[in-house]
Design an enzyme around this catalytic site. Structure first.
Site, mmCIF file in Angstrom:
data_model
loop_
_atom_site.group_PDB
_atom_site.id
_atom_site.type_symbol
_atom_site.label_atom_id
_atom_site.label_comp_id
_atom_site.label_asym_id
_atom_site.label_seq_id
_atom_site.Cartn_x
_atom_site.Cartn_y
_atom_site.Cartn_z
ATOM 1 N N CYS A 37 -13.470 -27.282 7.219
ATOM 2 C CA CYS A 37 -12.148 -27.020 6.670
ATOM 3 C C CYS A 37 -10.724 -27.613 7.215
ATOM 4 O O CYS A 37 -10.637 -28.656 8.147
ATOM 5 C CB CYS A 37 -12.428 -25.464 8.291
ATOM 6 N N CYS A 84 -8.316 -26.874 7.323
ATOM 7 C CA CYS A 84 -7.044 -26.252 7.884
ATOM 8 C C CYS A 84 -6.275 -26.664 9.180
ATOM 9 O O CYS A 84 -6.940 -27.557 10.350
ATOM 10 C CB CYS A 84 -7.639 -24.760 8.489
ATOM 11 N N ASP A 138 -8.030 -7.181 0.812
ATOM 12 C CA ASP A 138 -7.460 -6.923 1.129
ATOM 13 C C ASP A 138 -7.901 -6.733 2.900
ATOM 14 O O ASP A 138 -9.032 -5.832 2.237
ATOM 15 C CB ASP A 138 -5.954 -6.209 0.969
ATOM 16 N N ASP A 179 1.252 -1.521 -0.315
ATOM 17 C CA ASP A 179 -0.045 -0.186 0.627
ATOM 18 C C ASP A 179 1.281 0.961 -0.086
ATOM 19 O O ASP A 179 2.916 1.104 0.665
ATOM 20 C CB ASP A 179 -0.459 -0.133 1.636
ATOM 21 N N HIS A 193 -6.932 -20.244 10.806
ATOM 22 C CA HIS A 193 -7.880 -20.877 10.985
ATOM 23 C C HIS A 193 -8.524 -19.679 9.815
ATOM 24 O O HIS A 193 -9.526 -20.236 8.980
ATOM 25 C CB HIS A 193 -9.537 -20.699 12.210
ATOM 26 N N CYS A 216 -8.295 -26.472 12.523
ATOM 27 C CA CYS A 216 -9.625 -27.696 12.808
ATOM 28 C C CYS A 216 -9.777 -28.650 12.694
ATOM 29 O O CYS A 216 -10.226 -29.637 12.907
ATOM 30 C CB CYS A 216 -10.446 -27.002 11.065
HETATM 31 ZN ZN LIG Z 1 -10.245 -24.387 9.769
#
Ligand SMILES: [Zn+2]
Length: 380
Positions: free
Chosen positions: A314, A316, A276, A97, A345, A319
């Site tokens: 999910c 990830c 973003d 930015d 997450h 999770c």
């Molecule tokens: Zn997750």
């Protein structure tokens, strides 16, 4: 070498029933599939997460912030380090930015003058001048793949005459940024793509004016700035639609500072490619988690003995390995690991959301996907 060498945007497909687009951005540090969410690494780090963890969540490109990196550690040190990619050990694409938004929102006393803006550092009160030319130079030394023009970002409460004058400043500064960008060779042997920032506040005719003024510069990409700063969501969507209706189809479009999952879904439908926002990490550190059923606050007592993951769908690390009950316990105990797990997450979830939209657009079923997405949120 051309200023934007190595940068290329390809529009792969436009959804048959909306303006949603599937695209691909090539940079010297790798490819970005769009629509894309870009995690924010204001100080050269996405708070609490390592580059490996970011990669594992599906992060394709991260943001750095010129205002913050200029004040600390300074661009001379970044140059000594060989640029931000090396300094932060992030080998993928980076966008910086320009600092315009921070100068107008974070710094103390500031004064716009002919050349740029004089402002006081939020860290130690020292005085600094940002001009289109020196901001281009700072971004050259930081070394991001995508750099932003220095703009004036008026508050969402600014009056029409104020925003009209501000558009003129943003137009002049964008010209000067372009000149400065073209005048010097990139610092590290690869090109940097300059994006212009469309302003215009909440006034459709001023948004149109600003968009047309920037398109004349034929830049590699365009951003929509000055939204998600407190205006109602319908106004954000109206302004976004006005601008995406004008911007050239063969250039990427970046809606700055947006946003929540619903905001991104609506903006993708209007033809935005890049986003973003700090909320996955900032809200994550407060225990707020994003799921396909909406947001939940893991501090809530109802999760005390909930041994299911944050989001059952999910994949990830958080999770796959930990329960809501465990993360709630960590939050209650003030343990740092909780902040990392929820941030991780949330970023993974934002990427999954974009991935789902990319697939829906490719298959011309984005409108149905969007209806299903909202139906899912109501199941909470
Ligand atoms: Zn997750």
């Amino acid at each position: 070498m051309s200023a934007a060498q190595g940068f290329e945007f390809t529009l792969l497909h436009t959804d048959a029933h909306s303006a949603a687009r599937r695209g691909r951005i090539q940079t010297a540090h790798g490819t970005i599939e769009t629509p894309v969410f870009m995690p924010v690494g204001t100080q050269g780090t996405v708070k609490s997460l390592s580059p490996d963890e970011l990669r594992d969540t599906g992060s394709q490109i991260i943001l750095g912030n010129t205002y913050h990196l200029y004040l600390r550690p300074g661009t001379a040190l970044l140059q000594q380090a060989g640029g931000l990619h090396r300094f932060a050990n992030w080998p993928g694409p980076i966008l910086t930015d320009s600092g315009g938004y921070q100068v107008f929102s974070l710094s103390g006393l500031r004064k716009i003058h002919e050349d740029g803006v004089r402002f006081q550092s939020h860290i130690d009160g020292s005085y600094h001048d940002f001009t289109p030319e020196n901001v281009m130079d700072m971004q050259r030394l930081i070394g991001a793949d995508i750099i932003m023009a220095f703009d004036e970002c008026p508050p969402h409460t600014a009056t029409e005459p104020y925003v009209a004058r501000s558009n003129e400043i943003t137009r002049k500064w964008a010209h000067r940024c372009r000149e400065a960008w073209l005048a010097k060779e990139p610092a590290y042997g690869y090109g940097q793509a300059l994006f212009g920032i469309v302003q215009g506040g909440v006034f459709p005719h001023l948004r149109r004016e600003s968009a047309h003024q920037l398109i004349e510069l034929d830049l590699p990409g365009y951003a929509i700035g000055g939204l998600s700063v407190g205006e109602p969501a319908p106004v954000m969507y109206e302004m976004t639609g006005v601008v995406t209706g004008i911007l050239p189809a063969d250039k990427p479009r970046y809606l700055m500072g947006v946003g929540k999952p619903e905001n991104m879904v609506e903006a993708v439908a209007l033809g935005v490619d890049m986003f973003d926002c700090v909320i996955p990490t900032r809200n994550g550190r407060r225990g707020q988690a994003f799921t396909w059923q909406g947001t939940i606050n893991l501090r809530n007592a109802r999760f005390r003995d909930d041994f299911s993951p944050i989001d059952a769908d999910c994949p990830c690390y958080a999770c796959a390995n930990f329960s809501r009950a465990y993360i709630r316990h960590l939050l209650q105990a003030g343990e740092l690991f909780a902040l990392r797990l929820v941030s991780l997450h949330n970023i993974a979830f934002f990427h999954q959301l974009m991935q789902a939209m990319r697939e829906a657009i490719e298959q011309d079923r984005f409108a149905q996907w969007k209806r299903d997405f909202y139906a899912g949120l109501e199941q909470k």
